[in-house]
Design an enzyme around this catalytic site. Structure first.
Site, PDB file in Angstrom:
ATOM      1  CB  CYS A  40      -5.851  -2.945 -64.054  1.00 28.58           C
ATOM      2  SG  CYS A  40      -4.464  -2.957 -62.902  1.00 28.58           S
TER       3      CYS A  40
ATOM      4  CB  CYS B   2      -2.948  -7.230 -57.760  1.00 25.67           C
ATOM      5  SG  CYS B   2      -4.438  -7.731 -58.641  1.00 25.67           S
TER       6      CYS B   2
ATOM      7  CG  HIS C 183       7.522  -6.788 -64.218  1.00 17.32           C
ATOM      8  ND1 HIS C 183       6.605  -6.977 -63.254  1.00 17.32           N
ATOM      9  CD2 HIS C 183       6.712  -5.657 -64.900  1.00 17.32           C
ATOM     10  CE1 HIS C 183       5.591  -5.958 -63.317  1.00 17.32           C
ATOM     11  NE2 HIS C 183       5.713  -5.363 -64.455  1.00 17.32           N
TER      12      HIS C 183
ATOM     13  CD  GLU D 272       2.791  -9.749 -62.066  1.00 17.22           C
ATOM     14  OE1 GLU D 272       2.120  -8.878 -62.560  1.00 17.22           O
ATOM     15  OE2 GLU D 272       2.434 -11.250 -62.529  1.00 17.22           O
TER      16      GLU D 272
ATOM     17  CB  CYS E 180      -4.600  -9.876 -65.235  1.00 15.11           C
ATOM     18  SG  CYS E 180      -5.794  -8.754 -64.640  1.00 15.11           S
TER      19      CYS E 180
ATOM     20  CB  SER F  33       4.454   0.621 -68.213  1.00 10.36           C
ATOM     21  OG  SER F  33       3.188  -0.007 -68.433  1.00 10.36           O
ATOM     22  CB  SER F  34       5.966  -4.867 -68.517  1.00  6.30           C
ATOM     23  OG  SER F  34       5.513  -5.957 -69.095  1.00  6.30           O
ATOM     24  CG  ASN F  35       0.016  -2.599 -68.533  1.00  8.27           C
ATOM     25  OD1 ASN F  35      -0.354  -2.013 -69.041  1.00  8.27           O
ATOM     26  ND2 ASN F  35       0.874  -2.489 -67.371  1.00  8.27           N
TER      27      ASN F  35
ATOM     28  CB  SER G  91       0.860   1.895 -64.932  1.00  7.79           C
ATOM     29  OG  SER G  91       1.404   1.699 -66.129  1.00  7.79           O
TER      30      SER G  91
HETATM   31  S1  SF4 Z   1      -3.091  -6.239 -64.240  1.00  3.83           S
HETATM   32 FE1  SF4 Z   1      -2.052  -7.070 -62.398  1.00  3.83          FE
HETATM   33  S2  SF4 Z   1      -2.631  -5.259 -60.908  1.00  3.83           S
HETATM   34 FE2  SF4 Z   1      -4.175  -5.071 -62.470  1.00  3.83          FE
HETATM   35  S3  SF4 Z   1      -5.587  -6.237 -61.846  1.00  3.83           S
HETATM   36 FE3  SF4 Z   1      -4.506  -7.399 -63.263  1.00  3.83          FE
HETATM   37  S4  SF4 Z   1      -3.088  -8.783 -61.773  1.00  3.83           S
HETATM   38 FE4  SF4 Z   1      -4.155  -7.065 -60.769  1.00  3.83          FE
END
Ligand code: SF4
Length: 282
Positions: free
Chosen positions: A12, A92, A120, A122, A193, A221-223, A265
């Site tokens: 990202c 970020c 996490h 964050e 996000c 990686s959580s996402n 990531s």
């Molecule tokens: S996923 Fe997290 S690090 Fe990536 S652009 Fe969105 S807020 Fe920023």
């Protein structure tokens, strides 16, 4: 075999910026990075080769130190100042916004409900900005046992980890709206996000369309894990691999349409290598 790579697969904006800037700093001289810049072992090894020293706490830093996109707890800034460490803050901007929001609402006496994974980085950074009480929840199922504690507050802020599941957040928000009395002021800020939401939606659409989904990324990686979960909801064949070396081609026998998605990531190179391996096989 048709191979469809999601348009939003991979780094990202926030991660790309942090990685690029860290590499630029390493070209100028010795640089430390507090914590892994992303949850991806291949990326970490690559950056170590470029001269970036990963450390686990600020006490280990001896010079210029990068703060990664996830952000860090507030006390890290104070410790760095005491030790004369120059911080290169690559938190970020979207995460910074949440940190500032939590701090501001906390000062006004709000109780904060943080949606995300408690361990996490964050979330660890965000909760350090909550002066008053807060709770961390992952899903609607976590709320009932906390409801009495939540109801003790007149002003509540609901926010989210940037990479949390959009649907899970909505269910939590709906549950709170239904279960809190009207005299409680509930402010809902869906701080997921946009790039996460877009990627999750694209994953859902792709999973509905193909016979098999391949999710690429580090298992921590959580996402990326969320993308795997979403795919499993809409596709019967889903595999989750770190990189092309884990791709077992025998599993794609008889498959005619494959979708590829990757988390925020996962570098583009890892995605391309998986695609190439599939193309050679097909
Ligand atoms: S996923 Fe997290 S690090 Fe990536 S652009 Fe969105 S807020 Fe920023």
């Amino acid at each position: 075999m048709e191979i469809i790579v999601g348009k939003n697969a991979g780094f990202c904006y926030g991660v790309q910026r942090a990685v690029d800037e860290a590499i630029n700093e390493a070209k100028r001289g010795k640089v430390y990075c507090l914590g892994e810049i992303v949850h991806n072992q291949n990326v970490i090894e690559n950056l170590e080769e470029k001269g970036i020293n990963f450390i686990n706490n600020i006490e280990e830093a001896k010079g210029n130190t990068v703060i990664r996109a996830h952000g860090v707890p507030k006390e890290v800034y104070e410790k760095a100042k005491d030790r004369n460490i120059n911080l290169i803050d690559l938190t970020c901007p979207s995460v910074l916004k949440i940190q500032q929001m939590v701090e501001e609402y906390s000062k006004k006496g709000y109780f904060i409900i943080i949606v995300g994974k408690s361990n996490h980085p964050e979330i660890i950074g965000i909760k350090s900005r909550a002066i008053n009480n807060y709770v961390i929840v992952e899903s609607k199922e976590d709320i009932p046992e906390l409801l009495e504690k939540i109801k003790e507050n007149k002003n509540i802020l609901l926010i989210s980890q940037t990479t949390h599941s959009s649907k899970k957040f909505d269910k939590i928000a709906d549950f709170l709206k239904q279960n809190l009395k009207n005299d409680i002021n509930l402010e809902i800020k869906k701080t997921i996000c946009p790039s996460t939401e877009i990627r999750q939606k694209e994953t859902e659409d792709l999973a509905k369309e193909v016979e098999m989904m391949i999710i690429i990324g580090d298992k921590r990686s959580s996402n990326t894990n969320k993308l795997y979960e979403i795919s499993c909801n809409y596709c019967k064949n889903v595999i989750f691999i770190s990189d092309e070396s884990e791709l077992d081609l025998s599993k794609i026998k008889d498959i005619t349409k494959i979708g590829i998605m990757a988390g925020a990531s996962t570098p583009k190179e890892d995605i391309l290598k998986v695609k190439e391996k599939l193309e050679i096989r097909s």
